[in-house]
Enzyme design. Sequence first.
Site, PDB file in Angstrom:
ATOM      1  N   THR A  31       0.849  -1.198   0.000  1.00  0.00           N
ATOM      2  CA  THR A  31       0.000   0.000   0.000  1.00  0.00           C
ATOM      3  C   THR A  31       0.881   1.244   0.000  1.00  0.00           C
ATOM      4  O   THR A  31       1.925   1.259   0.649  1.00  0.00           O
ATOM      5  CB  THR A  31      -0.903  -0.025   1.255  1.00  0.00           C
ATOM      6  N   GLY A  32       0.434   2.274  -0.726  1.00  0.00           N
ATOM      7  CA  GLY A  32       1.174   3.545  -0.741  1.00  0.00           C
ATOM      8  C   GLY A  32       1.574   3.913  -2.153  1.00  0.00           C
ATOM      9  O   GLY A  32       1.363   3.150  -3.097  1.00  0.00           O
ATOM     10  N   ALA A  54       7.863   1.483   2.443  1.00  0.00           N
ATOM     11  CA  ALA A  54       8.114   1.664   3.874  1.00  0.00           C
ATOM     12  C   ALA A  54       8.257   3.157   4.129  1.00  0.00           C
ATOM     13  O   ALA A  54       8.527   3.941   3.217  1.00  0.00           O
ATOM     14  CB  ALA A  54       9.388   0.938   4.297  1.00  0.00           C
ATOM     15  N   ASP A  55       8.056   3.536   5.381  1.00  0.00           N
ATOM     16  CA  ASP A  55       8.187   4.960   5.735  1.00  0.00           C
ATOM     17  C   ASP A  55       9.602   5.310   6.181  1.00  0.00           C
ATOM     18  O   ASP A  55      10.108   6.373   5.861  1.00  0.00           O
ATOM     19  CB  ASP A  55       7.187   5.312   6.838  1.00  0.00           C
ATOM     20  N   GLY A  60       0.427   5.039   5.805  1.00  0.00           N
ATOM     21  CA  GLY A  60      -0.863   5.001   5.113  1.00  0.00           C
ATOM     22  C   GLY A  60      -1.929   4.246   5.907  1.00  0.00           C
ATOM     23  O   GLY A  60      -3.060   4.090   5.442  1.00  0.00           O
ATOM     24  N   GLU A  84      -0.610  -5.217   6.107  1.00  0.00           N
ATOM     25  CA  GLU A  84       0.736  -5.323   5.507  1.00  0.00           C
ATOM     26  C   GLU A  84       1.587  -6.335   6.265  1.00  0.00           C
ATOM     27  O   GLU A  84       2.346  -7.107   5.659  1.00  0.00           O
ATOM     28  CB  GLU A  84       1.424  -3.953   5.523  1.00  0.00           C
ATOM     29  N   LYS A 108      14.071   7.522   2.559  1.00  0.00           N
ATOM     30  CA  LYS A 108      13.473   6.676   3.607  1.00  0.00           C
ATOM     31  C   LYS A 108      14.529   6.046   4.529  1.00  0.00           C
ATOM     32  O   LYS A 108      14.197   5.456   5.544  1.00  0.00           O
ATOM     33  CB  LYS A 108      12.636   5.562   2.968  1.00  0.00           C
TER      34      LYS A 108
END
Length: 217
Positions: free
Chosen positions: A25-26, A81-82, A95, A101, A119
Amino acid sequence: MDKKLMAAKEALNFVSPGNVIGLGTGTTANEFIKLLSKSDLCKSVMGVATSINTENLATNLGIKIVDIDSVDKIDVTIDGADEIDPSGNLLKGGGGALTREKKVALSSRDYVIIVSDEKMVQKIPDHMGIPIEILPFGKKKTIESIENLKFICRLRENFITDNGNFIVDCIPSNEIDMSVANREIKSLNGVVETGLFLNFKKTIIISDGEEVKILKN
Ligand code: 5RP
């Protein structure tokens, strides 16, 4: 080339015809989904979506989506990934899809993370709190119990996860051992999951827009 697109393009090399693919996701995962839909692989692969947004995007682009419980295993998951620390620990959930996830990652044989170079950080959490999914029932009490572990928590406003829960973003107020903190937070009643993805065996594809670097750990 756009950094996210470049990392996503490299990730296609980790997919084989007929694979069951965990779809992250993202925005970076979305780039991968768009590329996958345009590739020859699209005809033979099936996707397990980590969020409703991902499921909608993939379905609209012609990728077959199946329920996670209908497959024995997922061959490979491609996700963003953040934040990533030098040991390869991941912070995810920007997100809000962290629980699905993590479930998909835990069910996957191979796990591939695609990120732009910003990141990479020295320590997680760096520029955001740790996203924690909590049950709506008794949310104030759950947040208080996380705060008792020396975190400063902020409830994400106007946000409900795909599981019907809330997200709290939590900044440690002093030095923490991430594994201990993760264990303590997860043991609290009302906590569903955290955005700390520690000790996952994985490949990390990092793009700076000029080239990609591939790390394995
Ligand atoms: C969603 C996530 C995403 O993987 C993370 O937020 C990265 O997103 P983006 O690729 O848009 O930077 O954990 O829950």
